[in-house]
Structure formats: structure tokens, C-alpha cells
Write a protein that holds these residues in place. Sequence first.
Motif, short mmCIF file in Angstrom:
data_model
loop_
_atom_site.label_atom_id
_atom_site.label_comp_id
_atom_site.label_asym_id
_atom_site.label_seq_id
_atom_site.Cartn_x
_atom_site.Cartn_y
_atom_site.Cartn_z
N SER A 57 0.96 -1.22 0.01
CA SER A 57 0.06 0.11 -0.02
C SER A 57 1.08 1.32 -0.12
N PHE A 58 0.49 2.40 -0.73
CA PHE A 58 0.97 3.57 -0.56
C PHE A 58 1.01 3.96 0.89
N VAL A 59 1.96 5.02 1.31
CA VAL A 59 1.97 5.43 2.86
C VAL A 59 1.92 6.83 2.77
N LEU A 60 0.95 7.58 3.54
CA LEU A 60 0.78 8.89 3.60
C LEU A 60 1.66 9.19 4.98
N TYR A 61 2.48 10.31 5.09
CA TYR A 61 3.04 10.70 6.28
C TYR A 61 2.89 12.19 6.40
N HIS A 62 2.40 12.50 7.90
CA HIS A 62 2.35 13.88 8.19
C HIS A 62 2.90 14.23 9.16
N CYS A 63 3.92 15.26 9.12
CA CYS A 63 4.74 15.63 10.16
C CYS A 63 4.12 16.71 11.35
N VAL A 64 4.05 16.13 12.72
CA VAL A 64 3.25 16.98 13.48
C VAL A 64 4.29 17.65 14.75
N GLU A 65 5.61 17.16 14.52
CA GLU A 65 6.62 18.10 15.36
C GLU A 65 7.79 17.78 14.62
N GLY A 66 8.93 18.78 14.94
CA GLY A 66 10.12 18.75 14.28
C GLY A 66 10.62 18.74 12.90
N GLU A 67 11.41 18.16 12.58
CA GLU A 67 12.07 18.15 11.16
C GLU A 67 12.39 16.77 10.89
N VAL A 68 12.17 16.20 9.88
CA VAL A 68 12.94 14.84 9.30
C VAL A 68 13.26 14.95 8.11
N LYS A 69 14.22 14.01 7.12
CA LYS A 69 14.28 13.87 6.00
C LYS A 69 13.83 12.37 5.74
N LEU A 70 13.44 12.02 4.89
CA LEU A 70 12.61 10.83 4.21
C LEU A 70 13.04 10.38 2.83
N SER A 71 13.56 9.19 2.81
CA SER A 71 14.10 8.70 1.35
C SER A 71 13.76 7.29 1.23
N VAL A 72 13.65 6.99 0.03
CA VAL A 72 13.41 5.52 -0.31
C VAL A 72 14.52 4.93 -1.50
N GLY A 73 14.91 4.12 -1.43
CA GLY A 73 15.89 3.47 -2.53
C GLY A 73 17.24 4.00 -2.13
N SER A 74 17.48 5.36 -2.13
CA SER A 74 18.79 6.15 -2.11
C SER A 74 18.79 7.50 -1.35
N ASP A 75 20.17 7.94 -1.08
CA ASP A 75 19.94 8.98 -0.49
C ASP A 75 19.61 10.33 -1.48
N GLU A 76 19.68 9.87 -2.69
CA GLU A 76 19.30 11.13 -3.55
C GLU A 76 17.73 11.22 -3.79
N SER A 77 17.06 10.52 -3.13
CA SER A 77 15.59 10.59 -3.12
C SER A 77 15.19 11.31 -1.93
N ALA A 78 15.93 11.66 -0.97
CA ALA A 78 15.79 12.41 0.37
C ALA A 78 15.00 13.77 0.18
N ILE A 79 13.90 13.78 0.91
CA ILE A 79 13.16 15.17 0.87
C ILE A 79 12.89 15.37 2.68
N SER A 80 12.91 16.73 2.65
CA SER A 80 12.66 17.26 4.09
C SER A 80 11.33 17.29 4.22
N LEU A 81 10.95 17.15 5.51
CA LEU A 81 9.49 16.85 6.22
C LEU A 81 9.53 17.82 7.40
N CYS A 82 8.82 19.07 7.35
CA CYS A 82 8.81 19.86 8.51
C CYS A 82 7.27 19.86 9.14
N ARG A 83 7.03 20.09 10.18
CA ARG A 83 5.81 20.41 10.79
C ARG A 83 4.96 20.88 10.08
N GLY A 84 3.59 20.13 9.90
CA GLY A 84 2.54 20.78 8.92
C GLY A 84 2.71 20.32 7.28
#
Length: 322
Positions: free
Chosen positions: A270-297
Motif C-alpha cells: 500500500s502507498f503510505v501517507l506521512y504527516h509531520c506533527v513535530e520537528g523536522e525529518v528527512k525521508l528517503s526511499v531507495g537511495s539518499d538522492e531521493s531524500a526530501i525534508s518534512l517539517c511540521r505541517g
Amino acid sequence: MTATTIGPWKLGPAFVTSEEANEQLEKYKGISHTERLFETWEASAIPGHLSIVAEGPDAGLTIPQLIEKYGEQFLGKRVAKEYGPVFPLLMKLVYCCGDLTLHVHTPDAFAEDDFGVLGREEFWYILDAPEGAEILTGFNEAITVEEFEDAVKNHTIINHIARTPACPGDAFYIPAGRPHSLTPGILLLEIFDPAMSGHDLYSFRDPERVVDSDTLADAADAIDVTVLPSYRTEPEPAIDGIEGLAHTSHFSVNRLTISGKKILYNYENSFVLYHCVEGEVKLSVGSDESAISLCRGESVVVAGSSKRIVFDGEGVVVAAHM
């Protein structure tokens, strides 16, 4: 990225405005808008309220366009097989700027007969709430279906509804058949089936509003009069920073506490939805080149074909999948 890796995609929401809203939703998301925001449709394939890819090679595409482009690779094999080429989940941020009409959604069996769709289950995650805020859901005492009907007719149904204090971090699973509403000033993350299968029972703005006989009959078929000791959803014990918040017949919701690097594996097809409610993280799949930042909101969708998902940073993220 390898040739078989797609996404992830940061989503830009569709905005819904209201003159009655304040800046609470904008402050939570860290944005400014020309009008006050009542809702942001974070992950939506609903015409008129389409969220779009905010950045990357697929920037500007809507979720239906992602499905058209990637098919079951985006949705996940199980989801594509069960639901076809549609997006069966909706994620919104909602600022309650007035008393929400008390209403009930229809279970699957009745919804398919009455509306031609599945029933609607909802999950609410409280992000902010003023002192004295309450979630109104379920019943506070035993009541029969006949007594329920009489109370709706007499505009006294609200006296039978349980009230639960609302605090940031609280979770509420609201299955089809359970009446629900909430008091003004609450900011919440809402995850649900995008099925419009419900019945209004009581209007705070017009308490004497008459519920027509057909609506009342359908609501009586749908209503679950079971009384529970608590209507707040207690998280499952955390395992490696992951807490189960809801496992419905249609979807599941977890809360992830990220501290440093965390690797997750998606075995749900299944696809997965992620929503950041606190802080800041980076998310990647497969390799570091795919990383995106995810901040609160902010919200991200990860493809159902992505089996290895890597987080890094400090934050709290709510995740939902079918």
C-alpha cells in the motif's frame, strides 16, 4: 535512484477558507495566506480539492495523475487490486471555527445500498485545542434505537452524546455508526475514507432544525448505540518508536517518533501517507538522492512499491496506509 524506484512526493494541499477562521492553521503549517484557512486537503484526489506534488520531477501532478502515470507501482499491488485506479484515502488538516453539526456516517452494508459507496470511518489526531475543548462522540448512557429517534425528533439528542476533553496528541477513531462532533477552536489531522455517506442529526447553529423522516430512518439503520467506557483511542505500546493508533477495517494509522536514523519496511503493498506533527525529518526511499525534508505541517506520499523507507532527524510523524 534506481530505475524501479519512484517518489517520494511532497504534497501541496488544496486550501479551503472561511471568514470565521483565524490564523491557527497557517501558524501550524508555517505559511501565510491571503484568506483565513479552515481546512487544508493534504492528500486528496477529490475533484475541486486536489493536492499536487510540490517539488521534484513530478511537480505539479495531482494524485490521479500520479496513479495514471505509475499505476499499481504507486498505489501498491493490494490496493490496486482491491480499489482499482482510485485513491481510497483522504488526509486533511481542519480548524474547527464553529460547532460542527452532530452527524453519523453509514456502515459499509447500508452505504453501498444507499450511496453506492463504502461506509466512512474517520481518525482524528488532535494537534491543538483550547482549554475546555471537547470531542463529542458516542453515547453517555444506554439508549435504544427508538429512544435515539425520539431524541433526534425532539432536538435533545445532544444531551445523550458523550463528551471527552481534547488535548494535543489525543487520538480518536470514529467508526461508521458512531455520532460525532467537536467544539470550536480545535485543530486536528483527519484521515478517512473519501465516501460522502452520512446523516446530520443536530445543528448547534439551528437547534430546532427538523431532520426529515427519510434521513432519520437511514440514521436509525446506521446508528451504533453501544456505550463505551472511553471514546479516546489509547496508543498501542511503542515498539522501536512506533505506536499503533488505529487499525480500522479500511486503513491503519501509526505514530512514529524519530530520533536519529530510522529504517522502516513497508510490507503492506500500500502507498503510505506521512504527516509531520513535530520537528523536522528527512525521508528517503531507495537511495539518499531521493531524500526530501518534512517539517511540521507538511505531508508526503510514498509509493506502495517502496519497501525500504529511511527517516533521519528529530520529529513526530503520523503515518497512514490501507
